[in-house]
Design a protein around this motif. Structure first.
Motif, PDB file in Angstrom:
ATOM      1  N   ALA A  85       0.830  -1.208   0.000  1.00 49.37           N
ATOM      2  CA  ALA A  85       0.000   0.000   0.000  1.00 49.37           C
ATOM      3  C   ALA A  85       0.863   1.256   0.000  1.00 49.37           C
TER       4      ALA A  85
ATOM      5  N   LEU B 237       0.970   4.030  -2.913  1.00 48.47           N
ATOM      6  CA  LEU B 237       0.634   5.421  -2.603  1.00 48.47           C
ATOM      7  C   LEU B 237       1.766   6.382  -2.945  1.00 48.47           C
ATOM      8  N   THR B 238       2.992   5.933  -2.822  1.00 47.89           N
ATOM      9  CA  THR B 238       4.111   6.832  -3.160  1.00 47.89           C
ATOM     10  C   THR B 238       4.318   6.928  -4.677  1.00 47.89           C
TER      11      THR B 238
END
Length: 131
Positions: free
Chosen positions: A124, A128-129
């Motif tokens: 995750a 997300l990055t």
């Protein structure tokens, strides 16, 4: 703000994942090589009354060990898989078991379960990055 969090969370999560992997491997090897007979004799899973340990495939052996772990870790729960393990192993009193029997089981399955959570968090964070 999120970049700062990810900067610290990504290495920590990866380190936790590697630590869980090493814990699982070390405890699993120790359990399967040195403690499996003693553990099975002490906990006496009902499946082992029907066949010997060696005749079961690896998946059933892992399920038996998971039942042992769930009975030791959650002795009063009656919900879902934990409840089934507690019903199957109702004759086992986790307080009376020695730490010598408990630590390989808890290390093996605890490392697997915490490692799965760490892996999901790591994925995750990576996703997300990337956005």
């Amino acid at each position: 703000m999120f970049e700062t969090f990810a900067f610290y969370a990504l290495p920590f999560t990866f380190t936790l994942l590697v630590a869980c992997l090493l814990t699982c491997v070390v405890c699993g090897v120790f359990l399967f090589l040195f403690r499996i007979r003693v553990t099975n004799q002490a906990l006496r899973h009902p499946y082992l009354d029907k066949q010997s340990w060696e005749r079961y495939p690896l998946s059933i052996r892992a399920a038996i060990l998971l039942d042992y772990f769930l009975r030791i870790s959650f002795p009063k729960s009656n919900f879902w898989i934990v409840g089934q393990a507690n019903r199957l192993l109702s004759h086992v009193q986790p307080d009376e078991l020695s730490t010598r029997l408990k630590w390989p089981l808890i290390g093996f399955w605890g490392g697997c379960l915490v490692g799965l959570i760490a892996l999901l968090v790591l994925w995750a964070l990576i996703l997300l990055t990337m956005v």
